[in-house]
Design a protein around this motif. Structure first.
Motif, PDB file in Angstrom:
ATOM      1  N   ALA A  23       0.806  -1.221   0.000  1.00 39.01           N
ATOM      2  CA  ALA A  23       0.000   0.000   0.000  1.00 39.01           C
ATOM      3  C   ALA A  23       0.846   1.281   0.000  1.00 39.01           C
ATOM      4  O   ALA A  23       0.543   2.220  -0.750  1.00 39.01           O
ATOM      5  N   PRO A  24       1.910   1.380   0.800  1.00 43.88           N
ATOM      6  CA  PRO A  24       2.701   2.623   0.788  1.00 43.88           C
ATOM      7  C   PRO A  24       3.370   2.929  -0.543  1.00 43.88           C
ATOM      8  O   PRO A  24       3.816   4.054  -0.766  1.00 43.88           O
ATOM      9  N   PHE A  25       3.438   1.947  -1.426  1.00 48.44           N
ATOM     10  CA  PHE A  25       4.037   2.164  -2.750  1.00 48.44           C
ATOM     11  C   PHE A  25       2.978   2.466  -3.812  1.00 48.44           C
ATOM     12  O   PHE A  25       3.295   2.570  -4.993  1.00 48.44           O
ATOM     13  N   GLY A  26       1.713   2.576  -3.373  1.00 52.35           N
ATOM     14  CA  GLY A  26       0.656   3.002  -4.274  1.00 52.35           C
ATOM     15  C   GLY A  26      -0.392   1.967  -4.599  1.00 52.35           C
ATOM     16  O   GLY A  26      -1.361   2.277  -5.300  1.00 52.35           O
ATOM     17  N   SER A  27      -0.246   0.742  -4.106  1.00 50.82           N
ATOM     18  CA  SER A  27      -1.211  -0.303  -4.447  1.00 50.82           C
ATOM     19  C   SER A  27      -2.492  -0.154  -3.631  1.00 50.82           C
ATOM     20  O   SER A  27      -2.454  -0.214  -2.410  1.00 50.82           O
ATOM     21  N   PRO A  28      -3.644   0.021  -4.312  1.00 52.47           N
ATOM     22  CA  PRO A  28      -4.910   0.099  -3.577  1.00 52.47           C
ATOM     23  C   PRO A  28      -5.414  -1.256  -3.099  1.00 52.47           C
ATOM     24  O   PRO A  28      -6.362  -1.323  -2.326  1.00 52.47           O
ATOM     25  N   GLY A  29      -4.776  -2.334  -3.553  1.00 58.45           N
ATOM     26  CA  GLY A  29      -5.168  -3.656  -3.066  1.00 58.45           C
ATOM     27  C   GLY A  29      -4.969  -4.751  -4.094  1.00 58.45           C
ATOM     28  O   GLY A  29      -5.082  -4.524  -5.298  1.00 58.45           O
ATOM     29  N   ILE A  30      -4.643  -5.935  -3.594  1.00 54.65           N
ATOM     30  CA  ILE A  30      -4.521  -7.156  -4.399  1.00 54.65           C
ATOM     31  C   ILE A  30      -5.636  -8.092  -3.975  1.00 54.65           C
ATOM     32  O   ILE A  30      -5.913  -8.242  -2.777  1.00 54.65           O
ATOM     33  N   ASN A  31      -6.290  -8.717  -4.927  1.00 51.41           N
ATOM     34  CA  ASN A  31      -7.394  -9.624  -4.600  1.00 51.41           C
ATOM     35  C   ASN A  31      -7.444 -10.784  -5.595  1.00 51.41           C
ATOM     36  O   ASN A  31      -6.680 -10.813  -6.563  1.00 51.41           O
ATOM     37  N   LEU A  32      -8.320 -11.730  -5.337  1.00 50.12           N
ATOM     38  CA  LEU A  32      -8.507 -12.834  -6.271  1.00 50.12           C
ATOM     39  C   LEU A  32      -9.112 -12.301  -7.560  1.00 50.12           C
ATOM     40  O   LEU A  32      -9.960 -11.410  -7.538  1.00 50.12           O
ATOM     41  N   ALA A  33      -8.677 -12.839  -8.666  1.00 50.44           N
ATOM     42  CA  ALA A  33      -9.198 -12.435  -9.968  1.00 50.44           C
ATOM     43  C   ALA A  33     -10.340 -13.359 -10.369  1.00 50.44           C
ATOM     44  O   ALA A  33     -10.425 -14.497  -9.907  1.00 50.44           O
ATOM     45  N   ALA A  34     -11.216 -12.867 -11.234  1.00 47.89           N
ATOM     46  CA  ALA A  34     -12.307 -13.687 -11.755  1.00 47.89           C
ATOM     47  C   ALA A  34     -12.143 -13.905 -13.250  1.00 47.89           C
ATOM     48  O   ALA A  34     -12.035 -15.037 -13.718  1.00 47.89           O
ATOM     49  N   ILE A  35     -12.094 -12.819 -14.011  1.00 46.38           N
ATOM     50  CA  ILE A  35     -12.011 -12.929 -15.469  1.00 46.38           C
ATOM     51  C   ILE A  35     -10.743 -13.670 -15.880  1.00 46.38           C
ATOM     52  O   ILE A  35     -10.783 -14.660 -16.612  1.00 46.38           O
ATOM     53  N   THR A  36      -9.599 -13.186 -15.418  1.00 51.22           N
ATOM     54  CA  THR A  36      -8.337 -13.809 -15.811  1.00 51.22           C
ATOM     55  C   THR A  36      -8.171 -15.190 -15.192  1.00 51.22           C
ATOM     56  O   THR A  36      -7.523 -16.060 -15.774  1.00 51.22           O
ATOM     57  N   ALA A  37      -8.775 -15.397 -14.024  1.00 52.99           N
ATOM     58  CA  ALA A  37      -8.721 -16.728 -13.416  1.00 52.99           C
ATOM     59  C   ALA A  37      -9.468 -17.727 -14.274  1.00 52.99           C
ATOM     60  O   ALA A  37      -9.030 -18.872 -14.446  1.00 52.99           O
ATOM     61  N   ALA A  38     -10.599 -17.314 -14.838  1.00 50.86           N
ATOM     62  CA  ALA A  38     -11.380 -18.214 -15.682  1.00 50.86           C
ATOM     63  C   ALA A  38     -10.599 -18.632 -16.924  1.00 50.86           C
ATOM     64  O   ALA A  38     -10.781 -19.740 -17.439  1.00 50.86           O
ATOM     65  N   ILE A  39      -9.712 -17.760 -17.397  1.00 51.30           N
ATOM     66  CA  ILE A  39      -8.873 -18.114 -18.541  1.00 51.30           C
ATOM     67  C   ILE A  39      -7.905 -19.236 -18.160  1.00 51.30           C
ATOM     68  O   ILE A  39      -7.663 -20.156 -18.938  1.00 51.30           O
ATOM     69  N   CYS A  40      -7.362 -19.167 -16.955  1.00 49.99           N
ATOM     70  CA  CYS A  40      -6.315 -20.104 -16.539  1.00 49.99           C
ATOM     71  C   CYS A  40      -6.844 -21.410 -15.966  1.00 49.99           C
ATOM     72  O   CYS A  40      -6.117 -22.398 -15.920  1.00 49.99           O
ATOM     73  N   THR A  41      -8.086 -21.425 -15.496  1.00 49.54           N
ATOM     74  CA  THR A  41      -8.617 -22.645 -14.881  1.00 49.54           C
ATOM     75  C   THR A  41      -9.321 -23.555 -15.878  1.00 49.54           C
ATOM     76  O   THR A  41      -9.700 -24.671 -15.528  1.00 49.54           O
ATOM     77  N   GLY A  42      -9.506 -23.093 -17.102  1.00 53.60           N
ATOM     78  CA  GLY A  42     -10.223 -23.880 -18.096  1.00 53.60           C
ATOM     79  C   GLY A  42      -9.347 -24.894 -18.813  1.00 53.60           C
ATOM     80  O   GLY A  42      -8.130 -24.970 -18.603  1.00 53.60           O
TER      81      GLY A  42
END
Length: 411
Positions: A269-288
């Motif tokens: 966060a102090p370097f500018g990141s508003p947050g990291i979270n689980l992905a949905a769209i890109t995850a669906a590309i990789c789990t198929g």
């Protein structure tokens, strides 16, 4: 799912390695940068942030996403894909003009702490346990639908590029389905080059110098930015992210995933990141199945995606110019085609039980409506609408909680 011993998974990587998984990981990374990163630029420029701070922001979200992808994919031997929040970035477009950047950093830290505590406490896992799978898969289908539609919208805008890619995908899907997306990407790049649509002249390579911003804590920023960011990350990102994994047969516990992304968000966060979270769209590309026919070997796509995040993140803002040089139609078509399998399987599973079809349909329709209430996106409201419909149509709360869920993976 019991976590794998990291060293055991590392030993299996050479045997499980596949080019298709690596290319799918690259496509997922391209999709992450191609659209959401432009929103980051819009938010940063609107707030008057310097190019150095913007580059640091891109570095932070890339490094955070890369490390969590690699660590979690190895830990669970599952293609766990993380990213920065697109709805969160949209929220920042207006919020960063209201609050100072140090106050915004303080709000990021607040949000990260809350998300970490939710993950550690197991509260997120409990909530996800009691949401019927037909509703979560319908929500996922609603999220993915626009990407499938964009394939054919792009055909109208740039048919000379879109049509060869679509036909390549269809023929490859019949004769070599494992490499359908890979071949389509190469065809798209080749056609774009022949059409003169690859504009690489303005790309300049340079490494990032991360910028540390000392946070300040403002009650207004915490209430007006920190809390909405937290809700958006949990409801609009982490919930669909878990749904993607479950839809493709991965019973990965939500708690460790949410906790890990929360810790990464806190550190960066102090370097500018508003947050990291689980992905949905890109995850669906990789789990198929496009990643690998064997679902136990698709974790390679998660590791590859993380590796590309780290590589691209080192060059910060330069990466935006690289992806800006690609035709938007190419990105839209390859993303949509890569998501065809996930979209069709999500729709099939959402409608598989007659008793829950109306609940799933309501979820699907609300999700594709694109409504946003209180800064929270349609995916969350689709989930809420589906759950309420389910309770009304299928009995009281006790009967719902006591019902055995269908946990069979998709074919």
């Amino acid at each position: 799912m019991v976590p794998e011993k990291p060293f055991s998974t590392l030993k299996k990587i050479p045997a499980d390695f596949s080019l298709s998984a690596v290319i799918v990981g690259l496509i997922a990374t391209m999709v992450s940068y191609a659209g959401p990163l432009l929103i980051v630029f819009q938010a940063a420029k609107g707030a008057g942030l310097s190019d150095a701070v913007l580059a640091s922001w891109i570095w932070a979200i890339s490094i955070g996403s890369g490390l969590t992808c690699i660590v979690l994919s190895i830990w669970f031997r599952t293609p766990v894909i993380t990213a920065w929040s697109t709805p969160g970035a949209v929220l920042l477009v207006t919020s960063l003009t209201v609050y100072s950047f140090p106050d915004a950093i303080g709000a990021y830290i607040f949000s990260a702490v809350v998300i970490t505590l939710v993950g550690v406490s197991g509260l997120f896992s409990v909530l996800m346990k009691y949401v019927p799978q037909s509703i979560t898969t319908a929500m996922l289908a609603g999220i993915l639908l626009s990407f499938g539609v964009e394939v054919f919208v792009s055909m109208q805008h740039l048919p000379a590029l879109a049509l060869p890619m679509i036909f390549c995908y269809l023929f490859a899907k019949r004769w070599s389905p494992r490499y359908a997306v890979v071949l389509t990407l190469f065809v798209g790049l080749g056609v774009a080059f022949l059409l003169g649509r690859l504009q690489m002249d303005n790309v300049q390579m340079s490494l990032v110098q991360p910028v540390f911003t000392m946070p300040t804590f403002s009650l207004d920023a915490i209430i007006g930015l920190g809390i909405p960011l937290c809700i958006v990350a949990l409801a609009s990102q982490n919930a669909p992210g878990i749904s993607v994994l479950k839809a493709d047969g991965y019973d990965t516990p939500a708690g460790p995933l949410v906790t890990t992304t929360g810790i990464a968000s806190l550190l960066l966060a102090p370097f500018g990141s508003p947050g990291i979270n689980l992905a949905a769209i890109t995850a669906a590309i990789c789990t198929g199945k496009e990643a690998h026919p064997d679902h136990t070997k698709r974790y390679i796509a998660g590791i590859a995606c993380g590796g590309f995040y780290l590589l691209f993140g080192m060059f910060g803002a330069t990466m935006a110019s690289v992806f800006a040089a690609l035709p938007k139609e190419l990105i839209a078509v390859i993303a949509g085609l890569a998501l065809f399998a996930s979209l069709s399987s999500s729709l099939a599973q959402a409608m598989s039980e007659a008793k829950e079809r109306e609940c799933a349909l309501v979820t699907f329709l609300v999700t594709i409506s694109g409504i946003s209430i209180g800064g929270i996106g349609a995916a969350f409201w689709g989930l809420i609408a589906g759950v309420i419909t389910h309770l009304i149509l299928n009995g009281n709360v006790k009967s719902w909680f006591g019902k055995k869920k269908n946990t069979q993976p998709l074919a």
